[in-house]
Motif scaffolding. Structure first.
Motif, PDB file in Angstrom:
ATOM      1  N   LYS A  97      44.225  29.877  72.653  1.00  0.00           N
ATOM      2  CA  LYS A  97      44.370  28.415  72.615  1.00  0.00           C
ATOM      3  C   LYS A  97      45.612  27.970  73.393  1.00  0.00           C
ATOM      4  O   LYS A  97      45.701  26.814  73.781  1.00  0.00           O
ATOM      5  CB  LYS A  97      44.374  27.891  71.181  1.00  0.00           C
ATOM      6  N   LEU A  98      46.547  28.872  73.632  1.00  0.00           N
ATOM      7  CA  LEU A  98      47.687  28.537  74.500  1.00  0.00           C
ATOM      8  C   LEU A  98      47.435  29.177  75.861  1.00  0.00           C
ATOM      9  O   LEU A  98      47.445  30.397  75.997  1.00  0.00           O
ATOM     10  CB  LEU A  98      48.986  29.085  73.913  1.00  0.00           C
ATOM     11  N   GLN A  99      47.173  28.358  76.866  1.00  0.00           N
ATOM     12  CA  GLN A  99      46.894  28.894  78.204  1.00  0.00           C
ATOM     13  C   GLN A  99      47.878  28.301  79.206  1.00  0.00           C
ATOM     14  O   GLN A  99      47.997  27.076  79.316  1.00  0.00           O
ATOM     15  CB  GLN A  99      45.458  28.542  78.631  1.00  0.00           C
ATOM     16  N   SER A 100      48.568  29.172  79.935  1.00  0.00           N
ATOM     17  CA  SER A 100      49.430  28.671  81.006  1.00  0.00           C
ATOM     18  C   SER A 100      48.570  27.961  82.039  1.00  0.00           C
ATOM     19  O   SER A 100      47.533  28.471  82.463  1.00  0.00           O
ATOM     20  CB  SER A 100      50.169  29.827  81.680  1.00  0.00           C
ATOM     21  N   PHE A 105      56.495  12.884  85.090  1.00  0.00           N
ATOM     22  CA  PHE A 105      55.049  13.052  85.255  1.00  0.00           C
ATOM     23  C   PHE A 105      54.350  12.974  83.899  1.00  0.00           C
ATOM     24  O   PHE A 105      54.876  13.452  82.884  1.00  0.00           O
ATOM     25  CB  PHE A 105      54.753  14.417  85.890  1.00  0.00           C
ATOM     26  N   CYS A 106      53.141  12.424  83.889  1.00  0.00           N
ATOM     27  CA  CYS A 106      52.403  12.317  82.626  1.00  0.00           C
ATOM     28  C   CYS A 106      51.616  13.604  82.376  1.00  0.00           C
ATOM     29  O   CYS A 106      51.398  14.405  83.276  1.00  0.00           O
ATOM     30  CB  CYS A 106      51.485  11.094  82.621  1.00  0.00           C
ATOM     31  N   GLY A 133      50.537  22.417  79.091  1.00  0.00           N
ATOM     32  CA  GLY A 133      49.303  21.880  79.673  1.00  0.00           C
ATOM     33  C   GLY A 133      49.516  21.022  80.903  1.00  0.00           C
ATOM     34  O   GLY A 133      48.599  20.338  81.329  1.00  0.00           O
ATOM     35  N   GLU A 134      50.724  21.035  81.482  1.00  0.00           N
ATOM     36  CA  GLU A 134      50.961  20.152  82.632  1.00  0.00           C
ATOM     37  C   GLU A 134      50.398  20.748  83.918  1.00  0.00           C
ATOM     38  O   GLU A 134      50.744  21.869  84.303  1.00  0.00           O
ATOM     39  CB  GLU A 134      52.463  19.891  82.799  1.00  0.00           C
ATOM     40  N   ILE A 135      49.561  19.968  84.579  1.00  0.00           N
ATOM     41  CA  ILE A 135      48.999  20.344  85.883  1.00  0.00           C
ATOM     42  C   ILE A 135      48.219  19.121  86.359  1.00  0.00           C
ATOM     43  O   ILE A 135      47.901  18.259  85.555  1.00  0.00           O
ATOM     44  CB  ILE A 135      48.091  21.601  85.775  1.00  0.00           C
ATOM     45  N   PRO A 192      43.248  24.527  79.745  1.00  0.00           N
ATOM     46  CA  PRO A 192      44.346  24.288  78.788  1.00  0.00           C
ATOM     47  C   PRO A 192      44.081  23.114  77.854  1.00  0.00           C
ATOM     48  O   PRO A 192      44.714  22.077  77.906  1.00  0.00           O
ATOM     49  CB  PRO A 192      45.554  24.027  79.699  1.00  0.00           C
ATOM     50  N   THR A 193      43.120  23.300  76.969  1.00  0.00           N
ATOM     51  CA  THR A 193      42.737  22.223  76.052  1.00  0.00           C
ATOM     52  C   THR A 193      43.543  22.233  74.753  1.00  0.00           C
ATOM     53  O   THR A 193      43.483  21.291  73.979  1.00  0.00           O
ATOM     54  CB  THR A 193      41.259  22.380  75.648  1.00  0.00           C
ATOM     55  N   GLY A 194      44.256  23.343  74.511  1.00  0.00           N
ATOM     56  CA  GLY A 194      44.992  23.455  73.252  1.00  0.00           C
ATOM     57  C   GLY A 194      44.155  23.983  72.106  1.00  0.00           C
ATOM     58  O   GLY A 194      44.654  24.164  70.999  1.00  0.00           O
ATOM     59  N   ILE A 195      42.860  24.219  72.352  1.00  0.00           N
ATOM     60  CA  ILE A 195      42.007  24.813  71.322  1.00  0.00           C
ATOM     61  C   ILE A 195      41.317  26.048  71.894  1.00  0.00           C
ATOM     62  O   ILE A 195      41.228  26.204  73.110  1.00  0.00           O
ATOM     63  CB  ILE A 195      40.933  23.815  70.807  1.00  0.00           C
ATOM     64  N   GLU A 196      40.840  26.899  71.006  1.00  0.00           N
ATOM     65  CA  GLU A 196      40.084  28.068  71.490  1.00  0.00           C
ATOM     66  C   GLU A 196      38.721  27.604  72.002  1.00  0.00           C
ATOM     67  O   GLU A 196      37.974  26.939  71.283  1.00  0.00           O
ATOM     68  CB  GLU A 196      39.908  29.079  70.352  1.00  0.00           C
ATOM     69  N   THR A 197      38.408  27.951  73.257  1.00  0.00           N
ATOM     70  CA  THR A 197      37.136  27.487  73.836  1.00  0.00           C
ATOM     71  C   THR A 197      36.137  28.629  74.049  1.00  0.00           C
ATOM     72  O   THR A 197      34.987  28.363  74.365  1.00  0.00           O
ATOM     73  CB  THR A 197      37.375  26.837  75.211  1.00  0.00           C
ATOM     74  N   TYR A 198      36.604  29.861  73.927  1.00  0.00           N
ATOM     75  CA  TYR A 198      35.750  31.020  74.238  1.00  0.00           C
ATOM     76  C   TYR A 198      35.140  30.907  75.636  1.00  0.00           C
ATOM     77  O   TYR A 198      34.058  31.431  75.883  1.00  0.00           O
ATOM     78  CB  TYR A 198      34.656  31.209  73.178  1.00  0.00           C
ATOM     79  N   ALA A 199      35.842  30.198  76.516  1.00  0.00           N
ATOM     80  CA  ALA A 199      35.311  30.004  77.869  1.00  0.00           C
ATOM     81  C   ALA A 199      36.205  30.694  78.878  1.00  0.00           C
ATOM     82  O   ALA A 199      37.429  30.745  78.724  1.00  0.00           O
ATOM     83  CB  ALA A 199      35.234  28.515  78.199  1.00  0.00           C
TER      84      ALA A 199
END
Ligand code: FDA
Length: 497
Positions: A332-335, A50-51, A209-211, A358-365
């Motif tokens: 920044k690391l989100q399952s 899977f990509c 980040g896979e989903i 799961p963008t890999g950066i802190e989003t404060y969102a």
């Protein structure tokens, strides 16, 4: 092979189809499963089946030349990109007023979904499936479905300490400070495996980040549960890249099933005809509804009743984000696997999952997918001019869902002094109200079918998927789809075979 005769043919390999195949095979019946999507059992040139979500390639979408990400903007910029047309894993199927996301491949929606495996609260069940005995469901079929799917819940101690669920802990804090019940949401992801991902001792999937476009590790999709068990009986065969286009009574009894074999461009490479004694429609709410509506209107199955195509709902799906203060980072690391929700169903008609970004950066969102008690129901109908099946959903019908979701998030924003994000679904657009992940209905139980999914005008034809459920499950739907399929197939095996 063309011209073959099979005792049982199952259209689709999602939850309903996999349950039917396993139980029929265990009862001694030879089963053939037909799946329009790919097998998803062979790694690509990158060594992965899977990509990734952040780097989607041709494997991501079903016959599109541009991705159509559910969350299509970030910081006001569109994030979709061009891809080559391929029989990819996620179908973003456009109808007027709504895009319906569905999985394509052996395993159906289980390939692409978040694995959230939620049994509705008992007190809500009568509204979910009014004609079904709740005692039987909660004593027998929900437990059977949960066991078959491998459902588990996060270890609360690990939840409290791991960086990858900081976003959920922020969600908990905000929910509780506004007086909302916070609940853990069970999932079919292997929670022990996720701990190994976090410890760096196993290849990452949820933590990579896979989903949406498949999980390479950790998620117990149907391929690893019901379908693996079904194959192990030796009585089940599966034809991927085969799409059923017609089912009609055969002269000598049984049903003639017409099947297009597809290539990976989505073109028909061959057309085959099979005779089946019994046919199980398990093509999903949209797939089964489209087939039945077309077959009724075009004269292949004219005696299907007038309920066919009706009672379709979106499970009240609506998405939104909130902008947190700088002292409330979500990590920044989100399952990618959500594990928690906010339950305001009884008071406000909304059950909101605390979802990752799961963008890999802190989003404060903080990001949420709400399931709401939306009352609107749409209907599928045959359009002879286009030769397509239409759905009459209207975008404005999401307004009740937005109002119900606001019963949670307006209150949280007021309490926290925060605002909605306006950069996730367009330029200055708060609500993701253009889509659903949870299509339900179109061949409603005890209306289009009898109380066990039989299409009674045609003995030997059955519906056994999400199209049986009249539009809403109050939580994520696949456990209910699986449990209902377990209930119905048990009855069918006991009385019809
Ligand atoms: P399902 O759609 O699973 O399977 C139908 C199969 O039939 C598909 O494989 C399709 O390709 C095939 N098919 C269709 N037409 C055909 C034809 N004519 N011939 C041959 N094959 C055909 N739910 C939940 O409970 N928890 C969650 O976390 C999520 N998350 C989520 C995320 C995303 C992105 C999506 C798209 C969906 C979810 N869902 C979910 C929803 C869940 O996946 C969905 O409700 C079930 O997969 C529906 O199960 P069915 O058995 O009804 O059909």
């Amino acid at each position: 092979a063309s011209g073959a005769r099979v005792p049982a043919l199952v259209i689709g390999t999602g939850y309903g189809g996999s349950v039917a195949a396993l139980r029929l095979a265990q009862a001694g019946v030879d089963v053939h499963m037909i799946e329009m999507g790919m097998a998803w059992d062979t790694p690509g040139p990158d060594g992965k089946i899977f990509c990734s979500t952040l780097e989607p390639d041709h494997r991501s979408y079903w016959l599109r030349t541009r991705t159509k990400a559910p969350l299509n903007y970030f910081l006001g910029f569109p994030i979709d990109r061009n891809i080559s047309r391929y029989t990819g894993i996620l179908d973003a199927e456009d109808f007027s007023g709504i895009t319906v996301y569905q999985g394509r491949g052996v395993g159906g929606g289980s390939l692409v979904n978040g694995g959230m495996a939620v049994t509705p609260k008992r007190e809500n069940f009568a509204a979910v499936l009014p004609s079904v005995n709740a005692d039987e469901m909660y004593n027998v079929y929900y437990p059977r479905a949960n066991a078959g799917l491998g459902v588990g819940t996060i270890d609360p101690a690990w939840f409290d300490s791991t960086p990858c669920y900081q976003y959920s802990r922020v969600g908990r804090k905000h929910a509780q400070r506004s007086g909302f019940p916070f609940v853990f949401v069970p999932d079919v992801y292997d929670w022990d495996y996720m701990k190994q991902e976090a410890a760096g001792t196993a290849p990452k999937s949820a933590l990579a980040g896979e989903i949406l476009y498949g999980n390479n590790h950790g998620k117990k999709s149907l391929q690893k549960t019901y379908i693996a068990q079904a194959r192990a009986t030796g009585k089940v065969t599966i034809s991927p890249l085969h799409k059923v286009t017609s089912v009609a009574p055969a002269a000598g009894g049984g049903y003639t099933v017409v099947i297009d074999q597809l290539n990976t461009n989505g073109d028909t490479a061959a057309t085959k005809t099979v005779i089946a004694d019994r046919v199980f429609f398990a093509a999903g709410s949209v797939g089964t509804s489209k087939l039945l509506v077309k077959l009724k209107a075009t004269g292949a199955l004219p005696h299907l009743n007038d309920e066919v195509g009706k009672g379709w709902g979106d499970n009240g799906n609506v998405m939104c984000g909130r902008a947190n203060h700088l002292w409330d980072p979500t990590g920044k690391l989100q399952s990618t696997i959500p594990c928690s929700g906010i339950d305001n169903w009884a008071a406000g008609g909304a059950f909101a999952e605390v979802a990752p970004l799961p963008t890999g950066i802190e989003t404060y969102a903080s990001f949420y997918l709400s399931i709401t008690k939306n009352p609107h129901r749409a209907q599928f109908s045959w359009n002879a001019a286009t030769g397509q099946v239409d759905l009459n959903w209207q975008t404005a019908w999401k307004q009740p869902s937005i109002d119900m979701a606001k019963s949670i998030f307006d209150k949280i924003n007021a309490k926290e002094g925060t605002i909605y994000r306006t950069d996730l679904f367009g330029v200055y657009k708060i609500w993701g109200d253009h889509l659903t992940y949870h299509p339900l209905g179109g061949a409603v139980l005890n209306k289009a079918t009898d109380n066990y999914g039989r299409l009674t005008a045609y003995p030997g034809l059955y519906v056994i998927d999400g199209s049986l459920i009249p539009g809403n499950t109050s939580v994520n739907p696949f456990v209910t789809i699986t449990a209902l399929a377990e209930r119905n197939i048990e009855k069918i095996i006991a009385t019809d075979l």
